[in-house]
Write a protein that holds these residues in place. Structure first.
Motif, PDB file in Angstrom:
ATOM      1  N   GLU A  92       0.819  -1.215   0.000  1.00  0.00           N
ATOM      2  CA  GLU A  92       0.000   0.000   0.000  1.00  0.00           C
ATOM      3  C   GLU A  92       0.853   1.265   0.000  1.00  0.00           C
ATOM      4  OE1 GLU A  92      -3.267   0.338  -0.174  1.00  0.00           O
ATOM      5  OE2 GLU A  92      -3.762  -1.800  -0.161  1.00  0.00           O
ATOM      6  N   ALA A 104      -4.566  -1.717   5.705  1.00  0.00           N
ATOM      7  CA  ALA A 104      -4.555  -1.193   4.331  1.00  0.00           C
ATOM      8  C   ALA A 104      -5.202   0.186   4.290  1.00  0.00           C
ATOM      9  CB  ALA A 104      -5.276  -2.163   3.393  1.00  0.00           C
ATOM     10  N   CYS A 131      -2.954   2.707   5.880  1.00  0.00           N
ATOM     11  CA  CYS A 131      -1.852   3.003   4.963  1.00  0.00           C
ATOM     12  C   CYS A 131      -2.305   3.968   3.873  1.00  0.00           C
ATOM     13  CB  CYS A 131      -1.339   1.722   4.298  1.00  0.00           C
ATOM     14  SG  CYS A 131      -0.349   0.693   5.382  1.00  0.00           S
ATOM     15  N   ARG A 132      -3.526   3.774   3.403  1.00  0.00           N
ATOM     16  CA  ARG A 132      -4.022   4.662   2.347  1.00  0.00           C
ATOM     17  C   ARG A 132      -4.147   6.091   2.871  1.00  0.00           C
ATOM     18  NH1 ARG A 132      -8.242   0.352  -0.608  1.00  0.00           N
ATOM     19  NH2 ARG A 132      -6.577  -1.196  -0.903  1.00  0.00           N
ATOM     20  N   ARG A 155      -0.654   7.375   2.980  1.00  0.00           N
ATOM     21  CA  ARG A 155      -0.186   7.612   1.613  1.00  0.00           C
ATOM     22  C   ARG A 155      -0.746   8.943   1.094  1.00  0.00           C
ATOM     23  NH1 ARG A 155      -1.416   6.551  -3.740  1.00  0.00           N
ATOM     24  NH2 ARG A 155       0.383   5.807  -4.965  1.00  0.00           N
TER      25      ARG A 155
END
Lengths: 289, 158, 796
Positions: C511, C549, C552-553, C556
């Protein structure tokens, strides 16, 4: 699961060991391999006041191999005996049986004489000693006696060893010429005590006719049960002997008990099946000998 | 109390223990070598297997006092002094031969001795060799694979 | 180097420490802590008349002896009933130490604390408890008929009773449909008890900081967050003053999801009371009689079907042996009754269960959690139908399959998460096709005939299952990128060998575009993440995997925003590759994630050169038009998110086995074992395979070796590894596996759980195979050679 307290003795000579054992009498327990004793201590099923560790006694790990048989010292480990080619040459049944004793790591530590002294009717080695007509040598200060297998195993986990006595060795006689042996057993898991097991010994004459046939039974009675099946098999060539009748004789003779792993009827059934298989194996080996 | 001397992973250690102290507890709690695990304390599971004078034994079925003067190798002593994993350790990592890792030290010690005795075991010999160690996670398949792989690595290294 | 690691067989990051003895399991902690041990009931049912500790107080090194009467406040109350349910009308839980009545062998009565465990056991041995022995209730059918009661206020020993009925599409009742069906069969099935039996038992270590009035507890648990809440509640401590950490855990398989175990609150309490570190490490005998078992059920089945083997109506009545207490509610029988339908479209279904108290160890989930019993029931039913109609066993199954175009498929039941049982995706016909090909189903009759010609008896069996995985309510993930470019991932649920450190790092690497080596993962530590449910029900990858996930997004997105500022680019033109944020198509224009982390946290003070770049006079990319931390932003490059599914996702699989039975000794050997498994997208196929292998091995244990044997007095006769027969390497077959991947539409990663799959159908498969080999009906598991011998004799 921690052992209860005890006084630990580590004698450095046989004399010292015997004196200590004599002193502590029925409060003493001998520690050799410890593979049966220590679990019982850890579970606090046994609580001896004194533990006499014989592991530092000199000479007791010896294997004395003569044409007439094998004398196994009290500190000879299962693995040591199992690996010995000299032992296998004189008494091949020992190796066969030892390979069925627990697992390799246990055999690294456990001793042959310890297994005999433990006198578990579910164990392989007492049956071997009984079948071969061997004996156990017991010592106390100033006295040594040899107890034949037939008198040695007196009940489940009971032997002829008196308080204060030390089993110093066991003697497994060699096979006579033209004889063969076999060991068969069924266990729940590989390495477990057998649900039932049969050690078989068959002897032939020069015409390859059966002159003697007997089995020793494991987990099929309170002590290793010996059944002489010579008569049932008949004085016939090994391949033509009535091994089914011999097995039937074993089936009739054994006194199995039920436990959580098997019924008595199943054990009796196995006694017959394994006896026939083991006797045929032994007879074949005798014929090829 | 008994004053004993053990050579553990090449280091001489002196310790005072009661007669009943199990070797497993002595290693773990007296010497702080907690890599040796205790799973049953009756000699069946094999988690506590260590090498005593090179031979695998159950450390829960040996009294510490009985190991006086002997050499012991535990899982902490299998890797090279510089930390390089032994072939057996490497193979277990490569083949996913462990999950929770609790039984692993016992397997590693057992297999190390097995391959020392028999550098190229057959499938049957591997099964027999590890047959005294319980694992509840892996189903053994990758452990057996690891043993074969370790034998391969050792052959390559020679 | 690629960071696209999702789906790769990445080697485990846990292994280096576990292979070198540097793992830290519960008993590896707290060197020098005091040791606790317990006097436990030797009787299945008894009244405590008196406890005499006088002989024990002289034991050298003894610190304390506690009985129920010593327990203060909430500690003296019964343990929590964790999962209440309207049907559990008579839920009962134990006291941490027995109060007046003991209800199973092994129930804790007295706690002893001493300098070490040896001494604590010495003291236990000297404590005399005077019991008035009461008649025990043993055996689930006996319990329903017995006048004896396990709990005096629970009539008939029935703790719970639940009926669910799904009528036919036309609204007809199940029993009516069965009555009028072209074919009907009725039979009874029995499954015996087994247990999770991890090689590391339970254990607790507690350290009380008297100055700070705070408690740090390590427990070998599957849920540290919930243990923490239970401890705070039971000991009356503010939640922030209690931290609970699950260290390396040597296997769980369900038994460690139960909490708080008596020891989990007694040991911390003793640590507080004594002002000393206290540790309790469960020994094997304690684990057998004082933790939990599972599986035991009796099932009464009635089924109506047509000439093609299609099930028109199925009526199942289950007696579930719950042991002495119900701390985990009725989750196990709920799962049995709802997962029983498997991959099949059943015309109409009625299921009824009664959860029965007996004077035995309590029953709580063990890997599979009620499903092995469910699948045994359904798959035995399929085999019965096939035999009755003379049809191929796989044809009967295929005739009942839910088809790939029928998803989502609503079974009309309420699942263990309190939500509708709706299958999300799957492809059962393809799964069966793959399995039949792998095992050689169609050519087996010839193989069997060849074996018979050699005097050998072999048989083939099959079993299918659907497994609801990834139950809610939620899990969370926290991801922090520090100024050294390292990524720190944490989630609240715990690990017991599943390789979470590896798979969660794989997800984060994929990710975030960061190399695996820079990512570290922490699980089960309330100091790092306080909100979590726990590791059970094949939920960790689905729940925490997706939460991580999503976290993490978030990270990010923030990294791209911050980097866009620094690079004077549009965030949409940026990507993260190998730990660098760069402009797509312009390799020169990039900024390391480490620098982004620095820039994301405006600093006044510089603690190193990197940090200096973020201080107020360094002038990096700041605008005077907005505050250093923009509205809606937070300092630091970190993110937290949660995944809370609408409902469970449904993995599935099919197993087949070929067995050989010895005609003389009745020994049973598994010659081949094949698995087709569908858990959606695979994160790490190596780890999934490992989970399947291990599950199958436990299934083999449950089918052929393991059972808890109680006698009529309620004594567990095989409370040791000598007699409770867990398989060794020599008993477990090599498992052949194949994967089918039908992604779950319910979660961002398209994954389903895999932890329990391997164990679920094994008893059904082995029974099917033995039945085929022997031509006998196998209706109870496990089966031993002795029992097979009995069946042969009964059949004449």
């Amino acid at each position: 699961m921690k052992p209860p307290p005890f006084d630990y003795h580590a004698p450095r000579s046989l004399g010292e060991a015997l004196d200590t054992l004599a002193e502590v009498g029925e409060h003493g327990k001998v520690l050799a391999g410890g593979q049966s004793l220590i679990p019982m201590l850890n579970m606090r099923l046994a609580a001896p006041g004194h533990l006499v560790d014989i592991n530092r006694l000199p000479g007791l790990a010896d294997l004395d191999v003569e044409p007439g048989g094998v004398r196994v010292g009290a500190l000879a480990r299962h693995a040591q005996v199992e690996r010995s080619e000299r032992v296998a040459a004189v008494q091949p049944l020992l190796r066969r049986a030892l390979r069925l004793v627990a697992h390799p790591v246990i055999r690294n530590r456990g001793t042959v004489v310890g297994s005999l002294a433990h006198a578990d009717p579910a164990a392989e080695l007492p049956a071997v000693l009984a079948l071969l007509g061997g004996s156990v040598r017991l010592a106390r200060p100033g006295a040594v006696r040899d107890v034949p297998a037939a008198a040695f195993f007196t009940g489940p986990l009971e032997s002829a060893i008196e308080p204060g006595e030390l089993a110093v060795s066991a003697f497994f006689p060699a096979l006579p010429p033209r004889s063969g042996t076999a060991f068969r057993e069924v266990a729940r898991r590989h390495g477990d005590y057998a649900l039932a097991g049969i050690a078989a010994l068959v002897g032939l004459d020069d015409d390859l006719r059966v002159t003697g046939a007997a089995v020793a039974c494991v987990s099929l009675g309170p002590v290793p049960v010996i059944v002489d099946v010579t008569e049932a098999a008949g004085h016939r060539p090994a391949a033509a002997a009535d091994w089914a009748a011999a097995a039937q004789a074993v089936w009739e003779r054994v006194e199995p008990e039920a436990d959580i792993h098997a019924t008595a009827a199943y054990r009796r059934h196995l006694a017959g099946v394994l006896a026939e298989q083991a006797l045929r194996d032994a007879a074949r080996e005798a014929a090829d000998a | 109390m008994h004053e004993i001397t053990l050579t553990v992973n090449g280091v001489v250690q002196q310790v005072a223990v009661p007669g009943r102290r199990l070797l497993s507890d002595c290693l773990r709690h007296d010497l702080g070598l907690t890599g040796t695990h205790v799973g049953c304390e009756h000699g069946v599971c094999g988690c506590c297997t260590v090498l005593l004078d090179g031979e695998p034994v159950r450390s829960c079925l040996v009294f510490a006092v009985g190991a006086d003067g002997h050499e012991i190798t535990t899982v902490e002593g299998l890797a090279a002094p510089d930390g390089t994993l032994s072939p057996v350790q490497r193979a277990f990592a490569e083949c996913h031969g462990l999950q929770c890792g609790f039984c692993t030290p016992g397997f590693l010690c057992t297999v190390t001795a097995l391959l020392r005795q028999n550098p190229a075991p057959t499938e049957e010999e591997v099964l027999e060799g590890v047959s005294g160690n319980l694992c509840r996670c892996t189903g053994y398949q990758n452990i057996v694979k690891s043993v074969h792989r370790a034998a391969e690595i050792m052959a390559e290294d020679r | 180097m690629t960071t696209k690691l999702f789906g790769e067989p990445v080697r485990r990051r846990e292994d280096p420490r576990l292979l070198t003895g540097r793992g830290l399991y519960l008993d590896d902690l707290g060197a020098g802590a005091l040791a606790a041990a317990f006097v436990r009931s030797p009787h299945a049912h008894a009244r405590i008349r008196d406890i005499d500790v006088s002989a024990a107080i002289d034991v050298d090194g003894l610190l304390a002896i506690y009985t129920w009467e010593d327990l203060p406040g909430a500690l003296a109350q019964p343990l929590p009933l964790l999962i209440p349910h309207p049907a559990l009308t008579h839920g009962r839980t134990a006291h941490p130490l027995a109060r007046e009545i003991v209800r199973h062998v092994g129930e804790p009565v007295v706690m002893v604390v001493a300098r070490d465990r040896y001494l604590a056991e010495d003291a236990c041995d000297l404590i005399r408890v005077d019991y008035e022995i009461l008649k025990p209730v043993v055996g689930v059918e006996e319990a329903t008929q017995s006048a004896q009661l396990v709990h005096a206020d629970v009539p008939g020993n029935v703790g719970a009773h639940l009926v669910q009925e799904v009528p036919s599409a036309s609204g007809r009742a199940v029993r009516e449909i069965i009555e009028s069906a072209p074919h009907t069969l009725a039979f009874r099935l029995d499954i015996e008890r087994s247990a999770s039996m991890p090689l590391e038992g339970r254990g607790v270590h507690a350290r009380w900081d008297a100055d700070d009035r705070s408690l740090r507890v390590h427990s070998s648990t599957q849920t540290s967050t919930s243990v923490r809440m239970a401890i705070a509640a039971k000991l009356g401590l503010p939640l922030p003053k209690v931290e609970v950490i699950a260290p390396d855990v040597g296997g769980g398989f369900g038994v460690k999801i139960v909490h708080p175990w008596p020891e989990e609150i007694l040991v911390p309490w003793a640590a507080m009371t004594l002002g000393r570190e206290v540790k309790w490490t469960e020994d094997r005998r304690e684990h057998f009689t004082s933790s939990a078992h599972e599986r035991a059920q009796v099932q009464f089945v009635r089924v109506g079907f047509d000439g093609d083997g299609r099930v028109l109506g199925l009526d199942v009545n289950i007696l579930h042996d719950h042991g002495a207490y119900t701390p985990y509610g009725i989750i196990v029988p709920i799962i049995t009754s709802t997962q029983l339908l498997g991959p099949y479209k059943i015309g109409a279904y009625r299921v009824e269960f009664s959860s029965i108290y007996t004077n035995t160890v309590q029953v709580t989930p063990y890997r599979g959690a009620g499903r092995p019993q469910a699948v045994f029931c359904m798959e035995r039913t399929m085999d019965h139908i096939a035999r009755h109609l003379g049809l191929d066993r796989t044809a009967v199954r295929a005739a009942n399959f839910i088809q790939p175009d029928e998803f989502p498929y609503d079974q009309g039941l309420i699942f263990q998460d309190g939500r509708p049982l709706i299958y999300d995706s799957g492809d059962y016909p393809e799964s069966l096709r793959m399995l039949k090909e792998m095992i050689g189903w169609d050519s087996f009759p010839e193989e069997k005939a060849r074996a018979a010609a050699e005097g050998r008896t072999i048989g083939i069996g099959v079993g299918c299952y659907v497994e609801g995985t990834g139950v809610g309510p939620y899990e969370g993930g926290h991801v922090q990128v520090t100024s050294d470019g390292r990524v720190h991932v944490s989630t609240g649920l715990t690990s017991q060998g599943q390789g979470h450190e590896t798979v969660f790092a794989q997800i984060a690497a994929t990710e975030l575009g960061v190399p695996l080596e820079r990512i570290s993962v922490v699980t089960g530590d309330t100091r790092r993440f306080g909100y979590a449910v726990g590791t059970f029900a094949s939920r960790a990858a689905v729940m925490s995997g997706n939460a991580i996930a999503l976290a993490c997004r978030k990270v990010r997105d923030k990294a791209l925003r911050v980097a866009a500022d620094a690079l004077e680019a549009d965030p949409r033109d940026l990507e993260i590759v190998d730990g660098e944020v760069r402009v797509v198509g312009a390799p020169g224009a990039s900024i390391p994630l480490a620098t982004v982390a620095v820039l994301s946290n405006p600093l006044r003070y510089a603690f190193d050169e990197e940090a200096a770049r973020a201080t107020q006079f360094a002038g990096a990319g700041s605008s005077f038009d907005r505050p250093p931390v923009a509205p809606g932003e937070e300092p630091g490059l970190e993110g937290r998110d949660y995944y809370s599914p609408i409902r469970s996702t449904f993995a599935s699989g099919m197993h087949a086995a070929i067995v050989e039975t010895d005609p003389l000794t009745a020994e049973i050997r598994i010659l081949r074992y094949a698995v087709v498994h569908d858990c959606g997208n695979l994160i790490n196929p190596m780890i999934v395979e490992g989970q399947i292998h291990g599950g199958v091995a436990q299934g083999v244990g449950g089918a052929l070796y393991e059972r808890m044997v109680y006698d009529g007095h309620g004594q567990l006769l095989n409370a040791s590894f000598m007699d409770f027969l867990m398989p060794y390497a020599t008993e477990v077959p090599a498992v052949e596996t194949a994967h089918l991947q039908t992604p779950s539409p319910l979660n961002p990663l398209g994954i389903k759980g895999a932890g329990e799959a391997g164990v679920i159908p094994v008893s059904a498969v082995i029974a099917s195979a033995i039945e085929d080999a022997e031509g006998l009906v196998i209706d109870r598991m496990p089966i031993s050679p002795s029992e097979l011998f009995d069946l042969r004799r009964a059949a004449g």
